[in-house]
Design a protein around this motif. Sequence first.
Motif, mmCIF file in Angstrom:
data_model
loop_
_atom_site.group_PDB
_atom_site.id
_atom_site.type_symbol
_atom_site.label_atom_id
_atom_site.label_comp_id
_atom_site.label_asym_id
_atom_site.label_seq_id
_atom_site.Cartn_x
_atom_site.Cartn_y
_atom_site.Cartn_z
ATOM 1 N N GLU A 76 -6.616 -0.931 5.382
ATOM 2 C CA GLU A 76 -7.387 0.256 5.008
ATOM 3 C C GLU A 76 -6.922 0.790 3.655
ATOM 4 O O GLU A 76 -7.726 1.176 2.812
ATOM 5 N N TYR A 77 -5.619 0.793 3.446
ATOM 6 C CA TYR A 77 -5.050 1.238 2.173
ATOM 7 C C TYR A 77 -5.575 0.376 1.016
ATOM 8 O O TYR A 77 -6.022 0.891 0.001
ATOM 9 N N VAL A 78 -5.532 -0.938 1.183
ATOM 10 C CA VAL A 78 -5.985 -1.857 0.138
ATOM 11 C C VAL A 78 -7.490 -1.689 -0.103
ATOM 12 O O VAL A 78 -7.951 -1.665 -1.249
ATOM 13 N N ALA A 79 -8.263 -1.531 0.968
ATOM 14 C CA ALA A 79 -9.714 -1.326 0.825
ATOM 15 C C ALA A 79 -10.000 -0.038 0.057
ATOM 16 O O ALA A 79 -10.893 -0.006 -0.808
ATOM 17 N N ASP A 80 -9.252 1.013 0.348
ATOM 18 C CA ASP A 80 -9.426 2.275 -0.389
ATOM 19 C C ASP A 80 -9.089 2.097 -1.863
ATOM 20 O O ASP A 80 -9.783 2.631 -2.734
ATOM 21 N N LEU A 81 -8.027 1.358 -2.145
ATOM 22 C CA LEU A 81 -7.662 1.100 -3.547
ATOM 23 C C LEU A 81 -8.788 0.372 -4.272
ATOM 24 O O LEU A 81 -9.147 0.725 -5.394
ATOM 25 N N GLN A 82 -9.319 -0.649 -3.633
ATOM 26 C CA GLN A 82 -10.390 -1.428 -4.253
ATOM 27 C C GLN A 82 -11.639 -0.580 -4.448
ATOM 28 O O GLN A 82 -12.306 -0.679 -5.479
ATOM 29 N N ALA A 83 -11.958 0.275 -3.479
ATOM 30 C CA ALA A 83 -13.122 1.155 -3.613
ATOM 31 C C ALA A 83 -12.915 2.130 -4.764
ATOM 32 O O ALA A 83 -13.835 2.361 -5.558
ATOM 33 N N GLU A 85 -11.024 1.673 -7.373
ATOM 34 C CA GLU A 85 -11.102 0.917 -8.625
ATOM 35 C C GLU A 85 -12.552 0.685 -9.007
ATOM 36 O O GLU A 85 -12.924 0.777 -10.173
ATOM 37 N N GLY A 86 -13.407 0.388 -8.010
ATOM 38 C CA GLY A 86 -14.829 0.183 -8.272
ATOM 39 C C GLY A 86 -15.490 1.455 -8.777
ATOM 40 O O GLY A 86 -16.282 1.427 -9.724
ATOM 41 N N GLU A 87 -15.151 2.582 -8.162
ATOM 42 C CA GLU A 87 -15.706 3.865 -8.603
ATOM 43 C C GLU A 87 -15.243 4.190 -10.014
ATOM 44 O O GLU A 87 -16.016 4.699 -10.821
ATOM 45 N N LEU A 88 -13.993 3.900 -10.312
ATOM 46 C CA LEU A 88 -13.465 4.159 -11.650
ATOM 47 C C LEU A 88 -14.207 3.330 -12.688
ATOM 48 O O LEU A 88 -14.560 3.830 -13.760
ATOM 49 N N LYS A 89 -14.466 2.066 -12.379
ATOM 50 C CA LYS A 89 -15.213 1.204 -13.308
ATOM 51 C C LYS A 89 -16.612 1.760 -13.548
ATOM 52 O O LYS A 89 -17.096 1.783 -14.675
#
Length: 116
Positions: A76-83, A85-89
């Motif tokens: 869940e932590y890794v999925a949140d990080l990836q999400a 990062e996507g929002e930041l992009k």
Amino acid sequence: MLKKFITLTVLSFGILFSGFQVTHAQDMNCTDFTNDPQGLMDFWHSNGYSATNDPHDLDRDNDGLPCEVSQADYDEYVADLQANEGELKQMKVKLKLVRECKGEEHFQKQQQIIQS
């Protein structure tokens, strides 16, 4: 005179080689993260630690997870990080588009980009 030369030589080597000391980061333990599971996962993930790369011995059972963190919590932590990062992009792309729109005539286009 010889005594001064020897003293200076010894001091010079001491000063010269004192710059070559290997320094290690503070050793971290699970107790350092007792009240901060997010900080633990940030520390583990940002340093690229794993079951085979665990210099602090946070993964004592060698399951690839620090301090008995569950696989579900870490996923869940890794999925949140990836999400995030996507929002930041996406935000960076929008900001670039807004910056390209200059002048009063582009105000409406800017607003559309921001709201999308």
